[in-house]
Motif scaffolding. Structure first.
Motif, mmCIF file in Angstrom:
data_model
loop_
_atom_site.group_PDB
_atom_site.id
_atom_site.type_symbol
_atom_site.label_atom_id
_atom_site.label_comp_id
_atom_site.label_asym_id
_atom_site.label_seq_id
_atom_site.Cartn_x
_atom_site.Cartn_y
_atom_site.Cartn_z
ATOM 1 N N SER A 435 0.843 -1.197 0.000
ATOM 2 C CA SER A 435 0.000 0.000 0.000
ATOM 3 C C SER A 435 0.876 1.245 0.000
ATOM 4 O O SER A 435 2.081 1.192 0.281
ATOM 5 N N ALA A 436 0.249 2.368 -0.315
ATOM 6 C CA ALA A 436 0.999 3.626 -0.403
ATOM 7 C C ALA A 436 0.031 4.791 -0.297
ATOM 8 O O ALA A 436 -1.174 4.651 -0.544
ATOM 9 N N GLU A 437 0.552 5.922 0.082
ATOM 10 C CA GLU A 437 -0.186 7.183 0.029
ATOM 11 C C GLU A 437 0.383 7.980 -1.135
ATOM 12 O O GLU A 437 1.612 8.134 -1.253
ATOM 13 N N VAL A 438 -0.492 8.466 -2.004
ATOM 14 C CA VAL A 438 -0.046 9.184 -3.190
ATOM 15 C C VAL A 438 -0.653 10.577 -3.210
ATOM 16 O O VAL A 438 -1.785 10.785 -2.773
ATOM 17 N N TYR A 439 0.106 11.525 -3.693
ATOM 18 C CA TYR A 439 -0.432 12.853 -3.963
ATOM 19 C C TYR A 439 0.316 13.428 -5.158
ATOM 20 O O TYR A 439 1.497 13.132 -5.369
ATOM 21 N N GLY A 440 -0.398 14.211 -5.963
ATOM 22 C CA GLY A 440 0.216 14.737 -7.166
ATOM 23 C C GLY A 440 -0.620 15.827 -7.802
ATOM 24 O O GLY A 440 -1.741 16.126 -7.376
ATOM 25 N N MET A 441 -0.061 16.431 -8.851
ATOM 26 C CA MET A 441 -0.683 17.555 -9.540
ATOM 27 C C MET A 441 -0.576 17.351 -11.049
ATOM 28 O O MET A 441 0.482 17.006 -11.562
ATOM 29 N N ARG A 442 -1.690 17.529 -11.739
ATOM 30 C CA ARG A 442 -1.718 17.522 -13.205
ATOM 31 C C ARG A 442 -2.112 18.907 -13.682
ATOM 32 O O ARG A 442 -3.141 19.451 -13.276
ATOM 33 N N GLY A 443 -1.297 19.516 -14.529
ATOM 34 C CA GLY A 443 -1.597 20.820 -15.100
ATOM 35 C C GLY A 443 -1.658 20.744 -16.614
ATOM 36 O O GLY A 443 -1.004 19.891 -17.225
ATOM 37 N N PHE A 444 -2.427 21.627 -17.229
ATOM 38 C CA PHE A 444 -2.500 21.640 -18.693
ATOM 39 C C PHE A 444 -2.894 23.024 -19.182
ATOM 40 O O PHE A 444 -3.497 23.822 -18.456
ATOM 41 N N MET A 445 -2.534 23.306 -20.442
ATOM 42 C CA MET A 445 -2.898 24.554 -21.110
ATOM 43 C C MET A 445 -2.928 24.294 -22.607
ATOM 44 O O MET A 445 -2.424 23.275 -23.093
#
Length: 658
Positions: A435-445
């Motif tokens: 198991s794991a804890e994940v966090y992240g960000m997706r950006g687009f333009m």
């Protein structure tokens, strides 16, 4: 005459009927239907919350109508540093039973709660709203005491958090109200409960609490009792026969002259393993014991702290201050806050490094205009005068200007991307059991007005963001039912939109490491049991970084005296950047800043090492972008981390000089 009398009679009858109807309408009271929906909210833990973290909110909705599906909505629009802003609609769905009530847990950013965000519930033609509010805690350490007993938190009164001297604010939380996601416990200094209360929690609550501990949480278990097998492996004490013991040894762990408690108390418990540390008492008769679990610590007492001999002792507050200080010094929280200087939302700055947006350097533009000035100046003058055609300058000069302008415009068109630009950064915090804890960000333009969706099944919370320097941000809707799904509509040209996600995931594998230490040296083997190709794998231990290279799934590498080592120079991120340039350049720079701002400069210890690597392929930490437009550029980077215990040995084989 007869006709006139007949007409008059019917006229009078009609007037009397009309008058009677009017009187009935006026005199009979009108029945007004009561509101079919009512809603109230409990914010945070009994009203306490942190403005820099995600806040759980429990909504109690009463439905006096028929069964229906309602839609909950919260609009967020809070400014952030670096010209970013939280912006969008957070939506949830909830089933309302007929003529009944239901509790629904939602998650809202702390800054939105501080601004009095409104929760709107809509079911058909009926709607109701309520404002969110609570008590933001500042310079205090919040400790959640999970219990159904009203006085359960009394033993922590007047204690402080030994790490920074902040007073402890103990808050009693009922078992039902304990959040069931690890990231919702991150603003707590510690969680305290008894084994009986631990057994009362739901399976999801116990799983969230276990992962929170493995990610750096401090759990205080008061007393000894039977728990399920998975939790028994994490507790330092196991049940035994009860007996009366003296608590005189408790005074010895407190700095200063404190009189030991008088009398005896009921206690039970035996040491669960060789890795258990005895903080008070002896290994044969422990009073307070601790066990390292992942990056966190579980502290357990052999007695109930609510017994009169303990709670009435003059050194009671000093004892729990010492326990919190000792446990906090050994644990390392893995998850950053949401906002603030080292907040996870700062990952949005990764979009600043998108290569297609880089303007040519001033040297290039300076050289171009120098050549232009040379051509239209001395060279043109010399050529025309030699041919005795000076008057042609009136035609040649405008023509050269037009050609140059068209050339520069064409160069700009060629440099402009022909589709969507996107980047993704994230962190995968492995705990060693898959198991794991994940966090992240997706950006687009995009250079065009665009609509897109960003989805992930591996996260449980999402928050939409935007840059503030664009007029047309469009609309964003983020749903959190069965994963996270965000819909962005009519985003303006060059408008940058983001989705931040966080959640607990399973099936991620682990870095299977067997590490030994002896006389300041370390050796062993590391195997990649994840499904990702891990690049620039490193082991950080005892102020050194050991380079292991790239590991494909299933591949192993030996750590010995031939492994290249670097001395830690300040923060571990700086040294790792010398080995892996991806973490300090391009989109990885945002990751480095967030990781460096949270945790210790050297996160390792004599008994624990940190394994770290990066991955450029798709991972559970970064949500997926879907759009009808062509994707012209995509960059992504995930940092993978795991902490691993190091076994001390005293043999000379498999030894490496550090």
């Amino acid at each position: 005459m007869r006709a006139f009398r007949w007409l008059g009679r019917w006229t009078v009858t009609g007037l009397l009927s009309a008058a009677a109807a009017f009187a009935a309408a006026v005199c009979v009271p009108v029945r007004v239907e009561a509101a079919t929906l009512q809603m109230s909210a409990v914010v945070g833990l009994n009203g306490y919350y942190s403005k820099d973290r995600l806040v759980p909110v429990v909504l109690h909705i009463v439905n006096r109508g028929n069964s229906s599906t309602a839609r909950l909505r919260v609009v967020v629009h809070q400014p952030l540093p670096n010209d970013r802003v939280m912006d969008g609609h957070l939506v949830w769905s909830v089933h309302l039973p007929a003529h009944g009530s239901v509790d629904k847990r939602i998650v809202v950013p702390g800054q939105a709660v501080a601004d009095g965000a409104q929760v709107v519930c809509e079911a058909g033609a009926s709607s109701v709203s309520t404002s969110l509010g609570g008590n933001p805690f500042g310079r205090v350490s919040l400790v959640a005491v999970v219990s159904s007993r009203a006085q359960a938190a009394q033993f922590l009164t007047s204690s402080s958090n030994g790490r920074n001297g902040q007073p402890v604010l103990p808050v009693r939380v009922t078992p039902r109200a304990l959040p069931d996601f690890p990231y919702l416990l991150e603003d707590l200094t510690a969680v305290s409960l008894s084994p009986d209360t631990l057994s009362e929690l739901t399976r999801q609550q116990r799983s969230a609490l276990s992962m929170w501990v493995k990610l750096g949480g401090l759990l205080l278990v008061t007393g000894v009792g039977k728990v399920d097998a998975a939790w028994q492996e994490q507790l330092p004490l196991r049940p035994s026969s009860s007996h009366r013991v003296s608590l005189a040894s408790l005074a010895s762990v407190i700095q200063g002259s404190v009189q030991p408690p008088s009398g005896k108390v009921d206690a039970e418990g035996r040491i669960a393993g060789d890795d258990v540390q005895v903080w008070a008492g002896t290994r044969e008769q422990p009073l307070i014991a601790a066990r390292t679990v992942g990056r966190g610590v579980v502290v357990q007492t052999a007695f109930s702290p609510l017994q009169p001999a303990v709670i009435g002792w003059s050194g009671n507050a000093a004892l729990w201050t010492w326990v919190l200080r000792s446990g906090g010094s050994q644990s390392q929280q893995a998850l950053p806050p949401l906002t603030g200087a080292g907040g996870a939302l700062n990952l949005a700055t990764a979009s600043d490094a998108l290569p297609p947006l880089r303007v040519p350097s001033l040297r290039i533009w300076g050289s171009l205009f120098a050549v232009y000035a040379l051509v239209i100046g001395p060279i043109l003058f010399f050529v025309l005068r030699r041919r005795k055609r000076e008057s042609w300058a009136w035609v040649v000069l405008p023509l050269l200007s037009v050609v140059t302008t068209v050339g520069i415009y064409g160069f700009g068109i060629a440099q402009r991307p022909n589709g969507v630009l996107t980047e993704g950064v994230g962190v995968l915090e492995l705990v060693g059991d898959g198991s794991a804890e994940v966090y992240g960000m997706r950006g687009f333009m995009s250079p065009l007005v665009t609509s897109a969706s960003v989805t992930t099944e591996d996260a449980s919370y999402g928050l939409s963001l935007a840059e503030t320097n664009v007029r047309a941000l469009g609309e964003a809707y983020v749903a959190e039912d069965g994963g996270v799904s965000a819909r962005f509509e009519s985003v303006g040209r060059w408008g940058v939109r983001y989705l931040y996600t966080i959640g607990a995931v399973h099936g991620q594998g682990r870095l299977n490491a067997s590490l030994d230490s002896s006389l300041g040296t370390i050796s062993g083997m590391v195997s990649n049991e994840t499904s990702y190709t891990l690049e620039d794998v490193a082991v950080i231990w005892n102020h050194h970084l050991y380079e292991l290279g790239t590991l494909r799934p299933g591949q192993s590498v030996v750590l010995d005296d031939r492994t290249k080592a670097l001395s830690l120079d300040g923060n571990w991120v700086t040294t790792y950047g010398r080995y892996n340039a991806d973490i300090t350049h391009g989109v990885g720079r945002a990751l480095a800043q967030v990781l460096a701002a949270n945790g210790k400069a050297d996160p390792s210890s004599s008994g624990q090492a940190m394994l770290v690597a990066t991955c450029t392929s798709d991972t559970a930490a970064i949500p997926e972008l879907r759009t009808l437009q062509h994707v012209a550029s995509e960059q992504q980077l995930t940092v993978v981390r795991q902490f691993q215990s190091v076994t001390p040995v005293f043999t000379s084989d498999r030894m490496m000089q550090s």
